[in-house]
Design a protein around this motif. Structure first.
Motif, PDB file in Angstrom:
ATOM      1  N   TYR A 114      49.683  -2.797  73.165  1.00 48.05           N
ATOM      2  CA  TYR A 114      50.220  -2.475  74.485  1.00 48.05           C
ATOM      3  C   TYR A 114      49.801  -3.580  75.442  1.00 48.05           C
ATOM      4  CZ  TYR A 114      50.307  -0.683  79.207  1.00 48.05           C
ATOM      5  OH  TYR A 114      50.504  -0.562  80.560  1.00 48.05           O
ATOM      6  N   ASN A 163      50.031   3.617  74.909  1.00 48.92           N
ATOM      7  CA  ASN A 163      48.973   2.983  74.128  1.00 48.92           C
ATOM      8  C   ASN A 163      48.411   3.887  73.030  1.00 48.92           C
ATOM      9  OD1 ASN A 163      47.341   0.759  73.544  1.00 48.92           O
ATOM     10  ND2 ASN A 163      45.645   1.567  74.764  1.00 48.92           N
ATOM     11  N   GLU A 164      48.549   5.194  73.180  1.00 48.99           N
ATOM     12  CA  GLU A 164      48.017   6.110  72.173  1.00 48.99           C
ATOM     13  C   GLU A 164      49.128   6.804  71.376  1.00 48.99           C
ATOM     14  OE1 GLU A 164      44.902   6.170  71.460  1.00 48.99           O
ATOM     15  OE2 GLU A 164      44.214   4.961  73.156  1.00 48.99           O
ATOM     16  N   GLN A 165      49.933   7.616  72.037  1.00 47.13           N
ATOM     17  CA  GLN A 165      50.947   8.399  71.324  1.00 47.13           C
ATOM     18  C   GLN A 165      51.940   7.521  70.570  1.00 47.13           C
ATOM     19  OE1 GLN A 165      52.997  11.483  73.519  1.00 47.13           O
ATOM     20  NE2 GLN A 165      51.212  11.907  74.785  1.00 47.13           N
ATOM     21  N   ARG A 174      51.700   4.415  69.715  1.00 51.62           N
ATOM     22  CA  ARG A 174      51.029   3.667  68.639  1.00 51.62           C
ATOM     23  C   ARG A 174      51.025   4.507  67.359  1.00 51.62           C
ATOM     24  NH1 ARG A 174      47.206  -0.285  68.823  1.00 51.62           N
ATOM     25  NH2 ARG A 174      46.964   0.022  71.079  1.00 51.62           N
ATOM     26  N   GLU A 175      50.686   5.797  67.504  1.00 47.26           N
ATOM     27  CA  GLU A 175      50.660   6.689  66.344  1.00 47.26           C
ATOM     28  C   GLU A 175      52.051   6.841  65.725  1.00 47.26           C
ATOM     29  OE1 GLU A 175      48.836  10.411  67.193  1.00 47.26           O
ATOM     30  OE2 GLU A 175      46.995   9.527  67.997  1.00 47.26           O
ATOM     31  N   GLN A 209      41.099  11.832  78.677  1.00 43.60           N
ATOM     32  CA  GLN A 209      41.001  10.742  77.708  1.00 43.60           C
ATOM     33  C   GLN A 209      41.040   9.373  78.369  1.00 43.60           C
ATOM     34  OE1 GLN A 209      43.906  11.202  74.539  1.00 43.60           O
ATOM     35  NE2 GLN A 209      43.611  13.421  74.497  1.00 43.60           N
ATOM     36  N   ILE A 210      41.667   9.272  79.551  1.00 42.34           N
ATOM     37  CA  ILE A 210      41.844   7.960  80.184  1.00 42.34           C
ATOM     38  C   ILE A 210      41.064   7.815  81.483  1.00 42.34           C
ATOM     39  CG2 ILE A 210      44.159   7.729  79.180  1.00 42.34           C
ATOM     40  CD1 ILE A 210      45.122   8.233  82.215  1.00 42.34           C
ATOM     41  N   GLU A 254      47.964   6.492  77.965  1.00 35.71           N
ATOM     42  CA  GLU A 254      47.921   7.547  76.947  1.00 35.71           C
ATOM     43  C   GLU A 254      49.241   7.623  76.174  1.00 35.71           C
ATOM     44  OE1 GLU A 254      47.980  10.927  74.627  1.00 35.71           O
ATOM     45  OE2 GLU A 254      49.359  10.739  76.328  1.00 35.71           O
ATOM     46  N   GLU A 255      50.339   7.755  76.884  1.00 31.42           N
ATOM     47  CA  GLU A 255      51.627   7.921  76.200  1.00 31.42           C
ATOM     48  C   GLU A 255      52.021   6.692  75.389  1.00 31.42           C
ATOM     49  OE1 GLU A 255      56.340   8.895  77.164  1.00 31.42           O
ATOM     50  OE2 GLU A 255      54.874   8.849  78.800  1.00 31.42           O
TER      51      GLU A 255
END
Length: 326
Positions: free
Chosen positions: A302, A285-287, A289-290, A67-68, A282-283
């Motif tokens: 982020y 900026n993505e997780q 955030r959710e 993903q990154i 990923e952790e």
């Protein structure tokens, strides 16, 4: 500067060679076999690692890397190379090489390149602002193993940590200020550091203290320079692994809680990461955030790692020059 030739080895944690299950498994096997990282007896840990951890985690982590992953490669390696080039441009008479504690380019490769250039004094600069036995000390161990069989070894200058260096704090404040200007000042600014087991602190690791030192200096400067209230800055810890207690409060639990408490806008910066990597891109900026949005939050940003920002290179250059003057 004395007549003996200096060289610099910048060191970061490491990364898989590719976002594939096989490459990730090789990387994790090396990383999680280091007793500085997992200090469990190999007789107990090795069967668990080989039989359960690696088969389960490797494909999951490979998907996250996919993903990154950048066109040029792993973000951590791409940004670390950029840092190496930028520092080398500032110090044209001093060789600057890059080594990873795990994976490629290896520590051995970095040291060998310096020695081939006639370096007699190696400045070892782990890109970890806060010391931990699981990171900074692991770098020292790795380099010591390289020197172990040498008849004549170079002098070694080890920059252990720099949690309150004025140029480090200045670079962080600048990056935060840019985010505030672009997105507005948040209700909370989260400083998320990589976690370690609480047990490490109880047995002498100074990591928590150094994270607190960075946090306090940042709070002072953010209030003084940007007028941002100290009480709106929060210290949290991310990336825990296993079942034992790690440093808290946990970043993910904090995000869930803030959203449910009516905090609408947060920004997150990771002061312990000198380069963006899986744990930030990923952790965080993505997780996370959710977690925040799902918990009821509205706006989340982020703030990128310092990477090769000029003010970050100012810091690295200054620390190297400080050693050369001694």
């Amino acid at each position: 500067m004395n007549d003996a030739k200096y060289g610099v080895l910048l060191v970061n944690l490491g990364t898989p060679d590719a976002p594939t299950t096989g490459a990730v498994r090789r990387y994790l096997a090396q990383f999680l076999s280091d007793p500085r990282v997992v200090d469990v007896s190999p007789l107990i840990w090795k069967p668990i690692l080989q039989g359960a951890i690696l088969p389960f985690r490797s494909p999951k982590v490979a998907k996250l890397y996919q993903q990154i992953w950048m066109d040029e490669g792993s973000p951590l390696l791409v940004y670390s190379r950029a840092q190496q080039r930028a520092v080398a441009q500032r110090l044209p008479n001093i060789p600057v090489e890059l080594g990873m504690c795990y994976g490629n380019p290896s520590l051995n490769e970095g040291v060998e390149k310096l020695l081939q250039q006639g370096v007699e004094n190696i400045i070892l600069l782990p890109l970890y602002p806060q010391y931990s036995c699981s990171t900074s000390a692991a770098v020292f161990d790795g380099v010591s193993r390289i020197f172990k069989d040498m008849r004549t070894m170079p002098s070694l200058h080890f920059i252990r940590s720099y949690p309150t260096h004025p140029l480090y704090i200045k670079a962080l404040v600048t990056s935060i200020e840019k985010s505030f200007q672009q997105y507005g000042k948040p209700n909370r600014l989260i400083l998320s550091f990589h976690g370690i087991p609480e047990r490490f602190i109880k047995t002498g690791d100074i990591y928590y203290d150094e994270c607190c030192l960075t946090t306090e200096k940042l709070k002072e400067q953010l209030e003084e320079k940007l007028g941002y209230p100290k009480e709106q800055v929060m210290l949290t810890f991310q990336s825990r692994f296993g079942r034992e207690p790690w440093l808290s409060p946990y970043t993910d639990k904090t995000m869930e809680k803030l959203g449910s408490e009516g905090i609408e806008h947060v920004q997150v910066v990771c002061p312990g990461f000198s380069s963006d990597c899986l744990e930030t891109l990923e952790e965080i900026n993505e997780q996370n955030r959710e977690f925040f949005i799902h918990g009821g939050g509205k706006q989340y940003e982020y703030i990128p790692a310092l990477n090769d920002d000029p003010e970050h290179i100012d810091l690295l250059e200054a620390m190297i020059r400080e050693v050369c003057k001694k």
